[in-house]
Design an enzyme around this catalytic site. Structure first.
Site, PDB file in Angstrom:
ATOM      1  N   GLY A  47       0.837  -1.191   0.000  1.00  0.00           N
ATOM      2  CA  GLY A  47       0.000   0.000   0.000  1.00  0.00           C
ATOM      3  C   GLY A  47       0.871   1.239   0.000  1.00  0.00           C
ATOM      4  O   GLY A  47       2.004   1.205   0.504  1.00  0.00           O
ATOM      5  N   GLN A  52       3.454   9.848   0.664  1.00  0.00           N
ATOM      6  CA  GLN A  52       4.715   9.113   0.836  1.00  0.00           C
ATOM      7  C   GLN A  52       5.690   9.368  -0.316  1.00  0.00           C
ATOM      8  O   GLN A  52       6.875   9.100  -0.197  1.00  0.00           O
ATOM      9  CB  GLN A  52       4.450   7.608   0.983  1.00  0.00           C
ATOM     10  CG  GLN A  52       3.735   7.273   2.291  1.00  0.00           C
ATOM     11  CD  GLN A  52       3.509   5.778   2.431  1.00  0.00           C
ATOM     12  OE1 GLN A  52       2.506   5.258   1.961  1.00  0.00           O
ATOM     13  NE2 GLN A  52       4.455   5.093   3.042  1.00  0.00           N
ATOM     14  N   CYS A  95       5.736  -0.263   7.331  1.00  0.00           N
ATOM     15  CA  CYS A  95       5.432   0.888   6.467  1.00  0.00           C
ATOM     16  C   CYS A  95       6.672   1.244   5.662  1.00  0.00           C
ATOM     17  O   CYS A  95       7.773   1.267   6.209  1.00  0.00           O
ATOM     18  CB  CYS A  95       5.023   2.070   7.350  1.00  0.00           C
ATOM     19  SG  CYS A  95       4.647   3.561   6.416  1.00  0.00           S
ATOM     20  N   LEU A  96       6.466   1.537   4.378  1.00  0.00           N
ATOM     21  CA  LEU A  96       7.608   1.895   3.528  1.00  0.00           C
ATOM     22  C   LEU A  96       8.283   3.182   4.008  1.00  0.00           C
ATOM     23  O   LEU A  96       9.451   3.405   3.720  1.00  0.00           O
ATOM     24  CB  LEU A  96       7.159   2.048   2.067  1.00  0.00           C
ATOM     25  CG  LEU A  96       6.665   0.755   1.410  1.00  0.00           C
ATOM     26  CD1 LEU A  96       6.142   1.042   0.007  1.00  0.00           C
ATOM     27  CD2 LEU A  96       7.771  -0.295   1.371  1.00  0.00           C
ATOM     28  N   HIS A 137      -4.496   1.871   7.637  1.00  0.00           N
ATOM     29  CA  HIS A 137      -3.106   2.327   7.734  1.00  0.00           C
ATOM     30  C   HIS A 137      -2.842   3.440   6.713  1.00  0.00           C
ATOM     31  O   HIS A 137      -2.287   4.492   7.048  1.00  0.00           O
ATOM     32  CB  HIS A 137      -2.172   1.127   7.493  1.00  0.00           C
ATOM     33  CG  HIS A 137      -0.716   1.474   7.401  1.00  0.00           C
ATOM     34  ND1 HIS A 137       0.227   0.973   8.278  1.00  0.00           N
ATOM     35  CD2 HIS A 137      -0.029   2.243   6.514  1.00  0.00           C
ATOM     36  CE1 HIS A 137       1.424   1.443   7.930  1.00  0.00           C
ATOM     37  NE2 HIS A 137       1.293   2.203   6.867  1.00  0.00           N
ATOM     38  N   GLU A 138      -3.268   3.210   5.466  1.00  0.00           N
ATOM     39  CA  GLU A 138      -3.012   4.203   4.415  1.00  0.00           C
ATOM     40  C   GLU A 138      -3.814   5.478   4.655  1.00  0.00           C
ATOM     41  O   GLU A 138      -3.327   6.584   4.397  1.00  0.00           O
ATOM     42  CB  GLU A 138      -3.341   3.631   3.030  1.00  0.00           C
ATOM     43  CG  GLU A 138      -2.517   2.413   2.625  1.00  0.00           C
ATOM     44  CD  GLU A 138      -1.029   2.595   2.782  1.00  0.00           C
ATOM     45  OE1 GLU A 138      -0.540   3.730   2.643  1.00  0.00           O
ATOM     46  OE2 GLU A 138      -0.340   1.597   3.079  1.00  0.00           O
ATOM     47  N   HIS A 141      -2.157   7.890   6.833  1.00  0.00           N
ATOM     48  CA  HIS A 141      -1.155   8.735   6.161  1.00  0.00           C
ATOM     49  C   HIS A 141      -1.786  10.039   5.665  1.00  0.00           C
ATOM     50  O   HIS A 141      -1.132  11.084   5.653  1.00  0.00           O
ATOM     51  CB  HIS A 141      -0.550   8.008   4.955  1.00  0.00           C
ATOM     52  CG  HIS A 141       0.540   7.031   5.307  1.00  0.00           C
ATOM     53  ND1 HIS A 141       1.724   7.418   5.889  1.00  0.00           N
ATOM     54  CD2 HIS A 141       0.625   5.692   5.127  1.00  0.00           C
ATOM     55  CE1 HIS A 141       2.498   6.341   6.060  1.00  0.00           C
ATOM     56  NE2 HIS A 141       1.856   5.281   5.611  1.00  0.00           N
TER      57      HIS A 141
END
Ligand code: NI
Length: 174
Positions: A47, A52, A95-96, A137-138, A141
């Site tokens: 995701g 990001q 997470c990236l 989660h996304e 962000h």
């Protein structure tokens, strides 16, 4: 399509609130979603939110297909959660933008979503399991919230310390 740089914590841009896409979903938005998807696949991740890669727009891409399954990209523009279950479930998240850190976060087990898809159509659907975890989660962000913000202060500080150390090592090796 292009692979873009993924911002990592504690980059302050990750703390900002993303703005809604105004008006219809355009080719420019689709080009951004294409870049996001390519960047996510290359990372690799399941995701990615636009912020990001430094674009403060309420856009998310996701692919939660299992290894060996066909690719199943999903696109979410201006996603809203219109219902959450009272039941919660824990999941070990990563997470990236918070590389190498994994920890358990408890979230509603099921949510109902409304969003615009790649074509700009309104979609309503219910999410559970990994889909529910990933979309929540996304969507965090989009509010400038990272999964480590859900952890205890001690765990969050440890995670940030680890990130800074890794970044310093990377700089030395460069
Ligand atoms: Ni993330």
């Amino acid at each position: 399509m292009a692979i873009r740089e993924i911002l990592t914590a504690p980059d302050l841009r990750l703390k900002q609130k993303s703005k809604p896409v105004e008006g219809p979903v355009t080719d420019a938005h689709r080009a951004l979603m294409d870049d996001m998807l390519e960047t996510m696949y290359a990372a690799p991740g399941i995701g990615l939110a636009a912020i990001q890669i430094g674009e403060p727009l309420r856009i998310i891409v996701m692919d939660i297909a299992k290894d060996g399954e066909a690719k199943a990209p999903r696109y979410f523009v201006n996603p809203e959660i219109v219902w959450t279950s009272e039941e919660t479930a824990p999941y070990e998240e990563g997470c990236l933008s918070v590389p190498e850190i994994y920890d358990e976060v408890e979230r509603p087990a099921r949510v109902k979503l409304r969003y615009l898809n790649y074509a700009g159509e309104v979609v309503e659907e219910e999410a559970e399991g990994l889909f529910a975890v990933c979309i929540q989660h996304e969507m965090d962000h989009l509010e400038g919230v990272l999964f480590i913000d859900h952890l205890s202060r001690l765990k969050r500080e440890n995670a940030l310390r680890k990130l800074k150390k890794a970044r310093k090592l990377a700089a030395l090796e460069a």
